[in-house]
Design a protein around this motif. Sequence first.
Motif, PDB file in Angstrom:
ATOM      1  N   SER A 186       0.828  -1.196   0.000  1.00 26.10           N
ATOM      2  CA  SER A 186       0.000   0.000   0.000  1.00 26.10           C
ATOM      3  C   SER A 186       0.865   1.249   0.000  1.00 26.10           C
ATOM      4  CB  SER A 186      -0.883   0.003   1.244  1.00 26.10           C
ATOM      5  OG  SER A 186      -1.541   1.242   1.332  1.00 26.10           O
ATOM      6  N   LYS A 187       0.377   2.268  -0.726  1.00 27.06           N
ATOM      7  CA  LYS A 187       1.112   3.529  -0.766  1.00 27.06           C
ATOM      8  C   LYS A 187       0.542   4.531   0.242  1.00 27.06           C
ATOM      9  CE  LYS A 187       2.833   3.487  -5.515  1.00 27.06           C
ATOM     10  NZ  LYS A 187       4.093   2.909  -5.247  1.00 27.06           N
ATOM     11  N   ILE A 188      -0.342   4.074   1.115  1.00 28.74           N
ATOM     12  CA  ILE A 188      -0.964   4.996   2.076  1.00 28.74           C
ATOM     13  C   ILE A 188      -0.232   4.872   3.417  1.00 28.74           C
ATOM     14  CG2 ILE A 188      -3.148   5.723   3.137  1.00 28.74           C
ATOM     15  CD1 ILE A 188      -3.322   5.749   0.078  1.00 28.74           C
ATOM     16  N   SER A 189       0.468   5.932   3.809  1.00 33.44           N
ATOM     17  CA  SER A 189       1.218   5.898   5.070  1.00 33.44           C
ATOM     18  C   SER A 189       0.228   6.044   6.238  1.00 33.44           C
ATOM     19  CB  SER A 189       2.207   7.058   5.108  1.00 33.44           C
ATOM     20  OG  SER A 189       1.473   8.276   5.088  1.00 33.44           O
ATOM     21  N   PRO A 190       0.664   5.674   7.464  1.00 30.71           N
ATOM     22  CA  PRO A 190      -0.246   5.817   8.610  1.00 30.71           C
ATOM     23  C   PRO A 190      -0.757   7.248   8.788  1.00 30.71           C
ATOM     24  CG  PRO A 190       1.630   4.455   9.178  1.00 30.71           C
ATOM     25  CD  PRO A 190       1.903   4.982   7.809  1.00 30.71           C
ATOM     26  N   SER A 191       0.093   8.258   8.535  1.00 28.91           N
ATOM     27  CA  SER A 191      -0.379   9.633   8.761  1.00 28.91           C
ATOM     28  C   SER A 191      -1.400  10.044   7.693  1.00 28.91           C
ATOM     29  CB  SER A 191       0.799  10.615   8.803  1.00 28.91           C
ATOM     30  OG  SER A 191       1.317  10.787   7.511  1.00 28.91           O
ATOM     31  N   LEU A 192      -1.200   9.559   6.483  1.00 21.65           N
ATOM     32  CA  LEU A 192      -2.170   9.864   5.422  1.00 21.65           C
ATOM     33  C   LEU A 192      -3.489   9.136   5.691  1.00 21.65           C
ATOM     34  CD1 LEU A 192      -2.820  11.245   2.813  1.00 21.65           C
ATOM     35  CD2 LEU A 192      -1.620   9.445   1.563  1.00 21.65           C
ATOM     36  N   ARG A 193      -3.367   7.926   6.171  1.00 14.40           N
ATOM     37  CA  ARG A 193      -4.537   7.135   6.534  1.00 14.40           C
ATOM     38  C   ARG A 193      -5.399   7.918   7.539  1.00 14.40           C
ATOM     39  NH1 ARG A 193      -4.087   0.915   6.678  1.00 14.40           N
ATOM     40  NH2 ARG A 193      -5.999   0.335   7.682  1.00 14.40           N
ATOM     41  N   LYS A 194      -4.708   8.528   8.493  1.00 12.56           N
ATOM     42  CA  LYS A 194      -5.404   9.306   9.524  1.00 12.56           C
ATOM     43  C   LYS A 194      -6.175  10.464   8.881  1.00 12.56           C
ATOM     44  CE  LYS A 194      -4.384  11.368  14.001  1.00 12.56           C
ATOM     45  NZ  LYS A 194      -3.935  12.744  13.911  1.00 12.56           N
ATOM     46  N   GLN A 195      -5.524  11.119   7.912  1.00 13.38           N
ATOM     47  CA  GLN A 195      -6.193  12.252   7.240  1.00 13.38           C
ATOM     48  C   GLN A 195      -7.445  11.787   6.501  1.00 13.38           C
ATOM     49  OE1 GLN A 195      -3.705  15.023   4.943  1.00 13.38           O
ATOM     50  NE2 GLN A 195      -1.928  14.043   5.831  1.00 13.38           N
ATOM     51  N   PHE A 196      -7.339  10.645   5.808  1.00 12.37           N
ATOM     52  CA  PHE A 196      -8.519  10.114   5.107  1.00 12.37           C
ATOM     53  C   PHE A 196      -9.629   9.775   6.100  1.00 12.37           C
ATOM     54  CE2 PHE A 196      -5.961   9.438   1.245  1.00 12.37           C
ATOM     55  CZ  PHE A 196      -6.902   9.703   0.263  1.00 12.37           C
ATOM     56  N   CYS A 197      -9.229   9.175   7.226  1.00 10.74           N
ATOM     57  CA  CYS A 197     -10.224   8.782   8.242  1.00 10.74           C
ATOM     58  C   CYS A 197     -10.937  10.012   8.780  1.00 10.74           C
ATOM     59  CB  CYS A 197      -9.572   8.040   9.399  1.00 10.74           C
ATOM     60  SG  CYS A 197      -9.105   6.391   8.979  1.00 10.74           S
ATOM     61  N   GLU A 198     -10.151  11.067   9.078  1.00 12.59           N
ATOM     62  CA  GLU A 198     -10.756  12.283   9.638  1.00 12.59           C
ATOM     63  C   GLU A 198     -11.736  12.901   8.649  1.00 12.59           C
ATOM     64  OE1 GLU A 198      -7.042  13.391  12.547  1.00 12.59           O
ATOM     65  OE2 GLU A 198      -7.368  14.627  10.761  1.00 12.59           O
ATOM     66  N   ARG A 199     -11.382  12.866   7.384  1.00  6.43           N
ATOM     67  CA  ARG A 199     -12.190  13.520   6.349  1.00  6.43           C
ATOM     68  C   ARG A 199     -13.420  12.681   5.960  1.00  6.43           C
ATOM     69  NH1 ARG A 199     -11.658  18.674   3.551  1.00  6.43           N
ATOM     70  NH2 ARG A 199     -13.473  18.476   2.245  1.00  6.43           N
ATOM     71  N   PHE A 200     -13.241  11.356   5.824  1.00  5.72           N
ATOM     72  CA  PHE A 200     -14.302  10.530   5.230  1.00  5.72           C
ATOM     73  C   PHE A 200     -14.916   9.509   6.184  1.00  5.72           C
ATOM     74  CE2 PHE A 200     -11.601  11.874   1.688  1.00  5.72           C
ATOM     75  CZ  PHE A 200     -12.551  12.428   0.842  1.00  5.72           C
ATOM     76  N   GLY A 201     -14.351   9.331   7.369  1.00  2.00           N
ATOM     77  CA  GLY A 201     -14.894   8.322   8.291  1.00  2.00           C
ATOM     78  C   GLY A 201     -14.954   6.968   7.606  1.00  2.00           C
ATOM     79  N   ASP A 202     -16.118   6.291   7.726  1.00  2.54           N
ATOM     80  CA  ASP A 202     -16.187   4.942   7.143  1.00  2.54           C
ATOM     81  C   ASP A 202     -16.425   4.974   5.634  1.00  2.54           C
ATOM     82  OD1 ASP A 202     -18.808   5.661   7.025  1.00  2.54           O
ATOM     83  OD2 ASP A 202     -19.548   4.069   8.344  1.00  2.54           O
ATOM     84  N   ARG A 203     -16.377   6.167   5.026  1.00  2.22           N
ATOM     85  CA  ARG A 203     -16.424   6.231   3.553  1.00  2.22           C
ATOM     86  C   ARG A 203     -15.021   6.086   2.940  1.00  2.22           C
ATOM     87  NH1 ARG A 203     -18.044  10.996   1.685  1.00  2.22           N
ATOM     88  NH2 ARG A 203     -18.125  12.040   3.707  1.00  2.22           N
ATOM     89  N   ALA A 204     -14.024   5.883   3.786  1.00  2.00           N
ATOM     90  CA  ALA A 204     -12.684   5.537   3.272  1.00  2.00           C
ATOM     91  C   ALA A 204     -12.339   4.157   3.833  1.00  2.00           C
ATOM     92  CB  ALA A 204     -11.654   6.555   3.722  1.00  2.00           C
ATOM     93  N   ARG A 205     -12.084   3.203   2.939  1.00  2.00           N
ATOM     94  CA  ARG A 205     -11.793   1.837   3.393  1.00  2.00           C
ATOM     95  C   ARG A 205     -10.407   1.434   2.890  1.00  2.00           C
ATOM     96  NH1 ARG A 205     -17.458  -0.674   1.374  1.00  2.00           N
ATOM     97  NH2 ARG A 205     -18.776   0.966   2.209  1.00  2.00           N
ATOM     98  N   PHE A 206      -9.585   0.968   3.821  1.00  2.00           N
ATOM     99  CA  PHE A 206      -8.182   0.707   3.497  1.00  2.00           C
ATOM    100  C   PHE A 206      -7.950  -0.781   3.200  1.00  2.00           C
ATOM    101  CE2 PHE A 206      -8.640   4.442   6.019  1.00  2.00           C
ATOM    102  CZ  PHE A 206      -7.912   5.357   5.286  1.00  2.00           C
ATOM    103  N   ASP A 207      -7.041  -1.025   2.252  1.00  2.00           N
ATOM    104  CA  ASP A 207      -6.746  -2.390   1.819  1.00  2.00           C
ATOM    105  C   ASP A 207      -8.048  -3.145   1.530  1.00  2.00           C
ATOM    106  OD1 ASP A 207      -3.961  -1.932   2.240  1.00  2.00           O
ATOM    107  OD2 ASP A 207      -4.350  -2.135   4.388  1.00  2.00           O
ATOM    108  N   GLU A 208      -8.941  -2.440   0.870  1.00  2.00           N
ATOM    109  CA  GLU A 208     -10.284  -2.975   0.634  1.00  2.00           C
ATOM    110  C   GLU A 208     -10.268  -3.950  -0.557  1.00  2.00           C
ATOM    111  OE1 GLU A 208     -12.997  -2.642   2.267  1.00  2.00           O
ATOM    112  OE2 GLU A 208     -14.636  -3.057   0.868  1.00  2.00           O
ATOM    113  N   PRO A 209     -10.652  -5.205  -0.345  1.00  2.00           N
ATOM    114  CA  PRO A 209     -10.714  -6.137  -1.480  1.00  2.00           C
ATOM    115  C   PRO A 209     -11.703  -5.597  -2.512  1.00  2.00           C
ATOM    116  CG  PRO A 209     -11.032  -7.269   0.615  1.00  2.00           C
ATOM    117  CD  PRO A 209     -11.064  -5.800   0.911  1.00  2.00           C
ATOM    118  N   LEU A 210     -11.286  -5.571  -3.779  1.00  2.00           N
ATOM    119  CA  LEU A 210     -12.157  -4.985  -4.802  1.00  2.00           C
ATOM    120  C   LEU A 210     -13.093  -6.014  -5.436  1.00  2.00           C
ATOM    121  CD1 LEU A 210      -9.728  -2.401  -6.391  1.00  2.00           C
ATOM    122  CD2 LEU A 210     -11.862  -1.912  -5.187  1.00  2.00           C
ATOM    123  N   ALA A 211     -12.773  -7.302  -5.268  1.00  2.00           N
ATOM    124  CA  ALA A 211     -13.607  -8.322  -5.925  1.00  2.00           C
ATOM    125  C   ALA A 211     -15.104  -8.138  -5.627  1.00  2.00           C
ATOM    126  CB  ALA A 211     -13.121  -9.720  -5.544  1.00  2.00           C
TER     127      ALA A 211
END
Length: 320
Positions: A7-32
């Motif tokens: 993954s190219k999403i660092s822990p600090s960036l992950r935090k920013q996505f979480c703050e902005r989108f809550g559960d509308r941002a899903r990490f390492d999400e299987p796309l199948a």
Amino acid sequence: MSIASSSKISPSLRKQFCERFGDRARFDEPLAPHVAYGVGGPADVLVFPKTEDELSWISTTAREYALAITTIGTGTNLLVRDGGIRGVTISIRETFRDVQILEKKNGHTLVRCGGGVDKPAFLNWAVERGLGGLVFSAGVPGTIGGGIFMNAGTKYGCYGDILTRLRLFDFETGGREYGRNELHFGYRHQSHITPRTLVAWAEFSLEDSNPVEMRAEVDRIIEERAAKQPLDFPSCGSTFKNPEGFSAGRLVEKVGLKGRSIGGAQISTKHANFILNKNHARASDILDLIQIAKTEVYSKFGVQLECEVVVVGEDPYAQK
Ligand SMILES: Cc1cc2nc3c(=O)[nH]c(=O)nc-3n(C[C@H](O)[C@H](O)[C@H](O)COP(=O)(O)OP(=O)(O)OC[C@H]3O[C@@H](n4cnc5c(N)ncnc54)[C@H](O)[C@@H]3O)c2cc1C
């Protein structure tokens, strides 16, 4: 073989996505589960933005962190490789879903439809209101945004025929509207929407029609399609575009590939332009069948098959 993705999403960036989108941002999400084929590796982050402000935030952040952006609809024309998608994957299929009547005049109704709206639902909505022009799309799955990107259509017409206006969000330059005469549509092709742009909404001019007759025509087309197409296993519809003057399915059939299987994938015995996920296929099984069909058709007929299905993501088996 194990499939690793980094993954190219660092822990600090992950935090920013979480703050902005809550559960509308899903990490390492299987796309199948998010695509029609039911294959493909994970997205580093799959985001469901609700507004253009949120799209702007994603664009700025992606630029700052050098992340790629990929847009997906419902994945009915998308083959995600087994390594998944690096960077930010955007889906608006749960968010940009407004349908609004803008104007009624001289037997025509101008309708604005969000890029995330489901095509069959939009067709039903129009038929119920006696608004004609979309019957060509009976049986075509996916979102309006994906449909316009592909200029999806059938022998009865395509979205380019009825589109009057479009709002595109460009990940570099932001949102802009385009009038009909600025846009050009061809066979599964259009002029302005690139992987860098997202269809936020589209306007269509629909004409007053008889709902009972339209419903009967929709039912007839759906029946006609079901008789010809293998709809009982996951697929992306037509794998290849029809080359000028040829039917891609006939060419694949004529080189004897109907029924050919690799892993869990099979070239349909009913319609050779459909490759099916018959039994827990990997994306690589489907891609191998695509390559075999291209090679055989070219060597026998000298015709280069071009994929209609859009292939995205990382190939975990590629030699680095
Ligand atoms: C059983 C079956 C039958 C089919 N029959 C037909 C048919 O008759 N005619 C036909 O044309 N197609 C057909 N298709 C293919 C598919 O349904 C269409 O191409 C559809 O328009 C894809 O929409 P989607 O939302 O699933 O897009 P996806 O498959 O998710 O994406 C397809 C492409 O569109 C882009 N995209 C998605 N959303 C947006 C957006 N909002 N803005 C910008 N780009 C976007 C993606 O980046 C990708 O490049 C069929 C598919 C199946 C499974």
